[in-house]
Design a protein around this motif. Structure first.
Motif, short mmCIF file in Angstrom:
data_model
loop_
_atom_site.label_atom_id
_atom_site.label_comp_id
_atom_site.label_asym_id
_atom_site.label_seq_id
_atom_site.Cartn_x
_atom_site.Cartn_y
_atom_site.Cartn_z
N ARG A 63 -11.23 54.58 35.05
CA ARG A 63 -10.79 55.55 36.06
C ARG A 63 -11.91 56.54 36.39
O ARG A 63 -12.10 56.92 37.55
N ASP A 64 -12.66 56.96 35.38
CA ASP A 64 -13.75 57.92 35.61
C ASP A 64 -14.83 57.30 36.49
O ASP A 64 -15.36 57.95 37.40
N ILE A 65 -15.14 56.02 36.21
CA ILE A 65 -16.15 55.33 37.04
C ILE A 65 -15.64 55.18 38.46
O ILE A 65 -16.36 55.42 39.44
N ALA A 66 -14.37 54.79 38.59
CA ALA A 66 -13.79 54.56 39.92
C ALA A 66 -13.77 55.84 40.74
O ALA A 66 -14.08 55.83 41.94
N ASP A 67 -13.41 56.96 40.12
CA ASP A 67 -13.37 58.23 40.85
C ASP A 67 -14.75 58.60 41.39
O ASP A 67 -14.90 59.02 42.55
N LYS A 68 -15.76 58.46 40.54
CA LYS A 68 -17.13 58.81 40.96
C LYS A 68 -17.62 57.86 42.05
O LYS A 68 -18.24 58.28 43.03
N LEU A 69 -17.35 56.56 41.87
CA LEU A 69 -17.77 55.56 42.85
C LEU A 69 -17.07 55.79 44.18
O LEU A 69 -17.70 55.68 45.25
N ALA A 70 -15.79 56.13 44.13
CA ALA A 70 -15.03 56.38 45.37
C ALA A 70 -15.64 57.55 46.14
O ALA A 70 -15.77 57.49 47.37
N ALA A 71 -15.99 58.59 45.44
CA ALA A 71 -16.56 59.76 46.11
C ALA A 71 -17.88 59.41 46.80
O ALA A 71 -18.14 59.85 47.94
N LYS A 72 -18.69 58.63 46.14
CA LYS A 72 -19.98 58.25 46.73
C LYS A 72 -19.80 57.30 47.91
O LYS A 72 -20.46 57.44 48.95
N LEU A 73 -18.91 56.32 47.76
CA LEU A 73 -18.70 55.37 48.85
C LEU A 73 -18.13 56.04 50.08
O LEU A 73 -18.40 55.64 51.22
N GLY A 74 -17.34 57.09 49.87
CA GLY A 74 -16.75 57.81 50.99
C GLY A 74 -17.78 58.48 51.89
O GLY A 74 -17.45 58.88 53.02
N GLU A 75 -19.00 58.60 51.42
CA GLU A 75 -20.06 59.20 52.23
C GLU A 75 -20.60 58.24 53.28
O GLU A 75 -21.29 58.65 54.21
N ASP A 76 -20.31 56.95 53.12
CA ASP A 76 -20.80 55.96 54.08
C ASP A 76 -19.89 55.96 55.32
O ASP A 76 -18.66 55.98 55.20
N ALA A 77 -20.49 55.90 56.49
CA ALA A 77 -19.73 56.00 57.74
C ALA A 77 -18.75 54.85 57.93
O ALA A 77 -17.75 54.99 58.64
N ARG A 78 -19.00 53.74 57.28
CA ARG A 78 -18.12 52.58 57.43
C ARG A 78 -16.82 52.74 56.66
O ARG A 78 -15.82 52.08 56.96
N ILE A 79 -16.83 53.59 55.63
CA ILE A 79 -15.68 53.75 54.75
C ILE A 79 -14.87 54.96 55.18
O ILE A 79 -15.36 56.09 55.18
N THR A 80 -13.62 54.73 55.55
CA THR A 80 -12.76 55.86 55.95
C THR A 80 -11.90 56.35 54.79
O THR A 80 -11.40 57.47 54.82
N ALA A 81 -11.71 55.49 53.78
CA ALA A 81 -10.94 55.92 52.60
C ALA A 81 -11.32 55.05 51.42
O ALA A 81 -11.55 53.84 51.56
N ALA A 82 -11.43 55.68 50.24
CA ALA A 82 -11.69 54.96 48.99
C ALA A 82 -10.70 55.49 47.97
O ALA A 82 -10.82 56.62 47.49
N ASP A 83 -9.69 54.69 47.67
CA ASP A 83 -8.59 55.13 46.81
C ASP A 83 -8.58 54.38 45.49
O ASP A 83 -8.68 53.15 45.46
N VAL A 84 -8.43 55.13 44.40
CA VAL A 84 -8.36 54.53 43.08
C VAL A 84 -6.91 54.18 42.78
O VAL A 84 -6.01 55.00 42.99
N ALA A 85 -6.70 52.95 42.32
CA ALA A 85 -5.34 52.51 42.01
C ALA A 85 -5.26 52.05 40.56
O ALA A 85 -6.22 51.47 40.03
N GLY A 86 -4.12 52.31 39.92
CA GLY A 86 -3.90 51.85 38.56
C GLY A 86 -4.96 52.37 37.61
O GLY A 86 -5.41 53.52 37.71
N PRO A 87 -5.42 51.53 36.71
CA PRO A 87 -6.38 51.98 35.69
C PRO A 87 -7.81 52.14 36.22
O PRO A 87 -8.65 52.69 35.53
N GLY A 88 -8.07 51.64 37.45
CA GLY A 88 -9.43 51.80 37.95
C GLY A 88 -9.84 50.85 39.06
O GLY A 88 -11.02 50.73 39.38
N PHE A 89 -8.88 50.16 39.68
CA PHE A 89 -9.22 49.36 40.85
C PHE A 89 -9.50 50.28 42.03
O PHE A 89 -8.88 51.34 42.16
N LEU A 90 -10.41 49.88 42.86
CA LEU A 90 -10.82 50.73 43.97
C LEU A 90 -10.53 50.01 45.29
O LEU A 90 -11.07 48.93 45.56
N ASN A 91 -9.67 50.60 46.10
CA ASN A 91 -9.30 50.05 47.40
C ASN A 91 -10.03 50.80 48.50
O ASN A 91 -10.08 52.03 48.50
N LEU A 92 -10.57 50.04 49.44
CA LEU A 92 -11.38 50.63 50.51
C LEU A 92 -10.74 50.35 51.86
O LEU A 92 -10.20 49.27 52.10
#
Length: 580
Positions: A63-92
């Motif tokens: 979950r800690d890795i997913a949260d950090k990765l989501a925040a960074k990916l959200g900076e890319d113009a192509r990504i409108t949302a990066a949501d962490v689900a369950g124990p650490g899956f990342l939905n884009l």
């Protein structure tokens, strides 16, 4: 353009940044990280397992890795949302502009959209059909022919250098039986009454061969001993049967690059060379096999034989290559044939066998592994049986063949395109029911019709646009304002188009061309869904009062038909521009 590969590259570069920043430790492996469609489309457009894969080696909570990765990916113009689900899956979720860009990419690349470099030019030999030259191809051969041909096309599309090969089984006793059967038809052509003993081939397909033999030699073989005519008739009959087989394959749209004769292995030193190669590797010895448990295999003898130590390369038991009387077993020429493939420099080998060859898989893989010292992988694909149905009843007999339904019987009744597509609507190792009535139905339950109807609808739009004076040439459509494609149904179709390059790669990695047929059915479903929504939502219709708006929507439809054409091309099916 492979959008899934692009977003995976974004994920990996972001992880590199997290390593550089000290958030993640050095030395992590990223090979197992994937980006793919989520199982539930409501969760997002893409999902990555990055956090779950890295958690254990990084000794961190996913979950800690997913949260950090989501925040960074959200900076890319192509990504409108990066949501962490369950124990650490990342939905884009991706922006509409990304999906609109896919439409532009398809129009720009045409039928090359999705063509990949997975193969990197590696040479692959796909051997399929390889029926005994004793009669016309039957429905079982049809499935193997379609599967093998589609697989070869798929691998070519994925960047492999493909050779399509047919192994002519003309070295065994069955060819002598063929010669004797043709000789009986030859006598019949001379007006004699004949009876076909049990074990010969009584099918009417040999009538013309008997007449042709009469035309060639007249009465030269009448009342002559078998020793006089057997070899000549065997060669003549084999050639005639191969002409018939080539014609059968052509009716299905199958063309081989190489026809390789088993007979060419005998008396030429090729079998001896292959066995000597194994002997030099310490894999040939004299011994007696243990009696098998249960049913005895046909190649077991309770006496000393020359054996191949196939257990050293993953087989269950060692295999005889020479019988106690000094004759080669049926396995020996197959070893020599695959040795020849290895010697020809192929990087990969694929054999397509019928389901009854399941017991042959391990020994053949062991042989290729030994001959190539593990450098050349062999994948053996088994095609299961086909059950034919007509008028609700199982259809089993062909008068011409005598005992089976021929490939030509099937093609003549439903056509090559329908035959090919239907044969790929199940995985190769699953049983297939082929109902002559259902495969011609015009309904959603018939995948052939459903895909072709989607393609025909696009062409109907193009014809109506031409009548209305709306330009729909590719150059014009490429200049269309794709930002007008903003409805969820339009974006859903664009998203399905974006999956095409990934689908090609996935299917090629697993040697499973049926995945292409499944994908085309889903793509057709999304197109028909958009079309039907237009009945209730006028602004979704492809033809609008504003020509510019029409062109943007037609651009999407044209992109769909381009991908459909590519997929059908892999399957060997011609796209339909109108339904009759």
């Amino acid at each position: 353009m492979n959008l899934f590969a692009d977003i995976r590259s974004l994920v990996l570069s972001t992880l590199d940044t997290l390593v550089a920043d000290g958030f993640l430790p050095d030395g992590l492996g990223f090979d197992a990280i994937t980006v793919e469609p989520p199982r539930d489309a409501s969760h997002g457009d893409m999902a990555t397992n990055a956090a779950m894969v890295l958690a254990k080696p990084a000794r961190m909570k996913p979950r800690d890795i997913a949260d950090k990765l989501a925040a960074k990916l959200g900076e890319d113009a192509r990504i409108t949302a990066a949501d962490v689900a369950g124990p650490g899956f990342l939905n884009l979720r991706l922006s509409a502009a990304v999906w609109q860009g896919v439409v532009g990419a398809v129009l720009g690349q045409g039928t090359d959209f999705g063509r990949g470099d997975l193969g990197q030019g590696r040479r692959v030999n796909v051997e399929y059909v390889s029926a005994n030259p004793t009669g016309p191809l039957h429905v079982g051969h049809t499935r193997g022919a379609v599967f093998g041909d589609a697989l070869a096309s798929l691998l070519d599309f994925a960047g492999f250098d493909v050779t399509r090969e047919y192994y002519i089984n003309d070295g065994g006793a069955q060819v002598d039986v063929l010669a004797r059967s043709v000789y009986l038809r030859y006598l019949e052509a001379h007006g004699q009454e004949v009876a076909f003993p049990e074990g010969t081939y009584p099918g009417d397909y040999l009538v013309d061969v008997g007449v042709a033999l009469k035309d060639k030699v007249d009465d030269a073989y009448i009342d002559k001993d078998e020793s006089v005519w057997l070899e000549d008739v065997r060669n003549f009959a084999t050639d005639e049967m191969m002409k018939l087989i080539r014609e059968d394959l052509a009716s299905l749209g199958v063309e081989m690059d190489v026809f390789y004769s088993e007979k060419s292995l005998y008396g030429t030193g090729r079998i001896e060379s292959a066995i000597d190669d194994l002997k030099a590797k310490g894999l040939i010895y004299e011994g007696v096999l243990e009696p098998p448990k249960g049913k005895k295999p046909e190649d077991w003898e309770p006496r000393e034989q020359t054996l191949f130590k196939s257990t050293a390369h993953g087989d269950d038991v060692d295999r005889p290559v020479m019988k106690s009387d000094g004759g080669w077993t049926y396995f020996a020429p197959d070893i020599a044939y695959h040795y020849d493939k290895v010697q020809r420099g192929f990087d990969m080998l694929i054999d397509v066998f019928g389901a009854d060859h399941g017991g042959y898989v391990k020994r053949m893989k062991a042989a290729v592994s030994a001959l190539s010292e593990g450098a050349v992988p062999l994948d053996i694909k088994l095609t299961q049986l086909v059950k034919l149905f007509k008028d609700g009843k199982e259809f089993k007999m062909s008068k011409r063949a005598g005992t089976f339904v021929t490939l030509r019987d099937v093609v003549d009744q439903v056509g090559a395109d329908v035959t090919r597509f239907v044969m790929l609507t199940r995985k190769n190792d699953a049983m297939l029911d082929f109902d002559f009535a259902k495969v011609l139905e015009q309904s959603r339950e018939n995948p052939v019709f459903y895909v072709q109807y989607a393609n025909a609808r696009v062409h109907s739009v193009l014809r109506k646009a031409a009548e209305a004076g709306v330009a729909t040439d590719i150059e014009t459509l490429q200049r269309a304002d794709l930002s007008k494609l903003d409805h969820e149904a339009e974006l859903k179709l664009a998203q399905k188009l974006a999956e095409w390059p990934r689908m090609v790669e996935t299917a090629a990695r697993s040697n499973e061309p049926h995945r292409i047929a499944f994908y085309l059915y889903e793509l057709a479903g999304d197109f028909h869904g958009l079309w039907n929504r237009g009945n209730d939502v006028p602004e979704l219709r492809f033809l609008q009062d504003d020509a510019a708006v029409s062109q943007s929507k037609i651009a999407l439809a044209q992109a769909a038909t381009i991908v459909i054409a590519s997929g059908l091309g892999i399957l060997g099916v011609k796209p339909a521009e109108e339904m009759r």
